[in-house]
Design a protein around this motif. Structure first.
Motif, PDB file in Angstrom:
ATOM      1  N   ILE A 182     -15.571  10.201 -20.025  1.00  0.00           N
ATOM      2  CA  ILE A 182     -14.724  11.358 -19.715  1.00  0.00           C
ATOM      3  C   ILE A 182     -13.468  11.213 -20.556  1.00  0.00           C
ATOM      4  O   ILE A 182     -12.953  10.099 -20.739  1.00  0.00           O
ATOM      5  CB  ILE A 182     -14.333  11.390 -18.227  1.00  0.00           C
ATOM      6  CG1 ILE A 182     -15.566  11.290 -17.322  1.00  0.00           C
ATOM      7  CG2 ILE A 182     -13.524  12.645 -17.907  1.00  0.00           C
ATOM      8  CD1 ILE A 182     -15.220  11.047 -15.855  1.00  0.00           C
ATOM      9  N   HIS A 200     -18.794  12.852 -23.020  1.00  0.00           N
ATOM     10  CA  HIS A 200     -19.720  13.628 -22.187  1.00  0.00           C
ATOM     11  C   HIS A 200     -18.999  14.740 -21.431  1.00  0.00           C
ATOM     12  O   HIS A 200     -19.577  15.802 -21.174  1.00  0.00           O
ATOM     13  CB  HIS A 200     -20.396  12.713 -21.161  1.00  0.00           C
ATOM     14  CG  HIS A 200     -21.279  11.659 -21.752  1.00  0.00           C
ATOM     15  ND1 HIS A 200     -20.845  10.375 -21.974  1.00  0.00           N
ATOM     16  CD2 HIS A 200     -22.565  11.709 -22.170  1.00  0.00           C
ATOM     17  CE1 HIS A 200     -21.847   9.670 -22.489  1.00  0.00           C
ATOM     18  NE2 HIS A 200     -22.890  10.444 -22.627  1.00  0.00           N
ATOM     19  N   HIS A 201     -17.762  14.485 -21.031  1.00  0.00           N
ATOM     20  CA  HIS A 201     -16.993  15.434 -20.220  1.00  0.00           C
ATOM     21  C   HIS A 201     -15.558  15.470 -20.751  1.00  0.00           C
ATOM     22  O   HIS A 201     -14.984  14.429 -21.078  1.00  0.00           O
ATOM     23  CB  HIS A 201     -16.963  15.016 -18.746  1.00  0.00           C
ATOM     24  CG  HIS A 201     -18.319  14.767 -18.160  1.00  0.00           C
ATOM     25  ND1 HIS A 201     -19.128  15.786 -17.696  1.00  0.00           N
ATOM     26  CD2 HIS A 201     -19.003  13.611 -17.968  1.00  0.00           C
ATOM     27  CE1 HIS A 201     -20.249  15.269 -17.235  1.00  0.00           C
ATOM     28  NE2 HIS A 201     -20.210  13.956 -17.391  1.00  0.00           N
ATOM     29  N   ILE A 217     -16.843  14.439 -11.330  1.00  0.00           N
ATOM     30  CA  ILE A 217     -17.761  13.801 -12.283  1.00  0.00           C
ATOM     31  C   ILE A 217     -18.044  12.369 -11.868  1.00  0.00           C
ATOM     32  O   ILE A 217     -19.202  11.924 -11.848  1.00  0.00           O
ATOM     33  CB  ILE A 217     -17.156  13.832 -13.702  1.00  0.00           C
ATOM     34  CG1 ILE A 217     -16.902  15.261 -14.153  1.00  0.00           C
ATOM     35  CG2 ILE A 217     -18.068  13.095 -14.684  1.00  0.00           C
ATOM     36  CD1 ILE A 217     -15.957  15.373 -15.336  1.00  0.00           C
TER      37      ILE A 217
END
Length: 341
Positions: A182, A200-201, A217
């Motif tokens: 993240i 990913h985020h 998340i």
């Protein structure tokens, strides 16, 4: 040979193009013909007389670079003339060994093999940014001491400032090691860069519900935080971590004083680890050199706009402008072309 030098601290106007004699390496030293020199914030800070070094004699700026071994000093093993190398903190406590010159003499322990498949451009970015990121990812009490594919499997890493050079490398190394990554950024442009790096985020840290977004998340909390703004992000970091998490901070962008909420922090057994690669131990340096080189060989540390780190190129005689660009907060990596590739 041509070299950029300065003999007093100050703004970039103190940098001058000069001619220096090519010297012979001493015991434990390498002579390296520099192809590309990398510019980091530590370089302009040192030039201004703060940070990691202050000038009392003639200095050559820039800690990182990549080039070819030109001569090997007495007692040095593992290197031969013609070897491609990347250099890290070459000028630390050696003011004349910076990389903004055609030939530098550096300690052999500050040079690492540059795989044939890795460009000199990428090699010039493997020093301060990648080693700092590596250190931040390997200081957790419950995490790995070394990185390799799978080393961070099952773990979640939060990288603050994923569009910066260290943040970019942290995303790439964490992804290479198998973590869920993240990152926090300020806006859409930097979000696109962080995504290109492999995050990913992506969360906008200015959102009022940034902590809730991260918790959605990572429901159990984040394992490791790689932090560029320790004070400004302290409340967020303490809200999204769990028991025995580590907040590894290499910077305090914004100069906001760091405040720790002692009660929640102690009940979590929260670890704050401050990261400065200039003073980390020899064993940690050896591990970082080996593992960062392996990640680069695997293609995990790519640079350029397509990889989330735009390049800004300058000629050696434009080193002052290159320093100004970094000091001004340019997004991406500033490189100085010292010799033809």
């Amino acid at each position: 040979m041509r070299a950029i030098v300065y003999s007093r601290t100050g703004d970039s106007s103190v940098l001058e193009l000069s001619e220096r004699e090519i010297a012979e390496p001493g015991p434990g030293e390498l002579r390296v013909r520099v192809v590309v020199s990398g510019v980091n914030p530590t370089d302009w800070k040192a030039r201004r007389g703060s940070g990691t070094a202050a000038t009392t004699a003639l200095s050559v700026p820039n800690q990182d670079g990549a080039g070819v071994v030109d001569a090997v000093g007495e007692g040095v093993t593992g290197f031969a003339v013609g070897d491609r190398v990347w250099l890290a903190i070459s000028g630390w406590k050696r003011p004349a060994s910076g990389t903004a010159q055609e030939v530098t003499i550096t300690l052999a322990e500050r040079a690492f093999p540059l795989p044939d498949e890795v460009s000199f451009d990428a090699g010039a970015n493997l020093g301060v940014p990648a080693v700092t990121a590596y250190r931040a990812l390997t200081v957790s009490e419950d995490g790995p001491a070394r990185l390799h594919p799978g080393a961070l499997g099952g773990r979640t890493v939060l990288v603050a400032g994923g569009a910066g050079a260290v943040g970019h490398a942290a995303i790439q190394l964490a992804r290479w090691a198998g973590a869920t990554v993240i990152t926090t950024v300020s806006g859409d442009e930097k979000a696109a860069l962080a995504t290109a790096a492999g995050a990913h985020h992506v969360v906008r840290y200015r959102d009022a519900d940034a902590a809730q977004q991260i918790r959605a998340i990572a429901r159990d909390g984040v394992d490791i935080v790689v932090e560029v703004a320790a004070g400004a992000n302290a409340e967020l970091d303490q809200a999204i971590t769990h028991e025995r998490s580590t907040i590894a901070s290499y910077g305090n962008d914004g100069d906001v004083p760091l405040t720790i909420d002692f009660g929640p922090a102690i009940f979590k057994n929260l670890r704050y680890q401050f990261v400065l690669i200039y003073t980390m131990g020899a064993e940690a340096w050896a591990a970082a050199g080996e593992d960062v080189t392996a990640a680069a060989r695997d293609g995990a540390l790519a640079i350029g706009a397509g990889a989330g780190l735009p390049l800004h190129r300058y000629a050696l005689e434009q080193t002052a402008a290159a320093h100004d660009a970094v000091e001004g907060g340019v997004v991406g990596k500033v490189l100085i072309d010292v010799a033809p590739q």
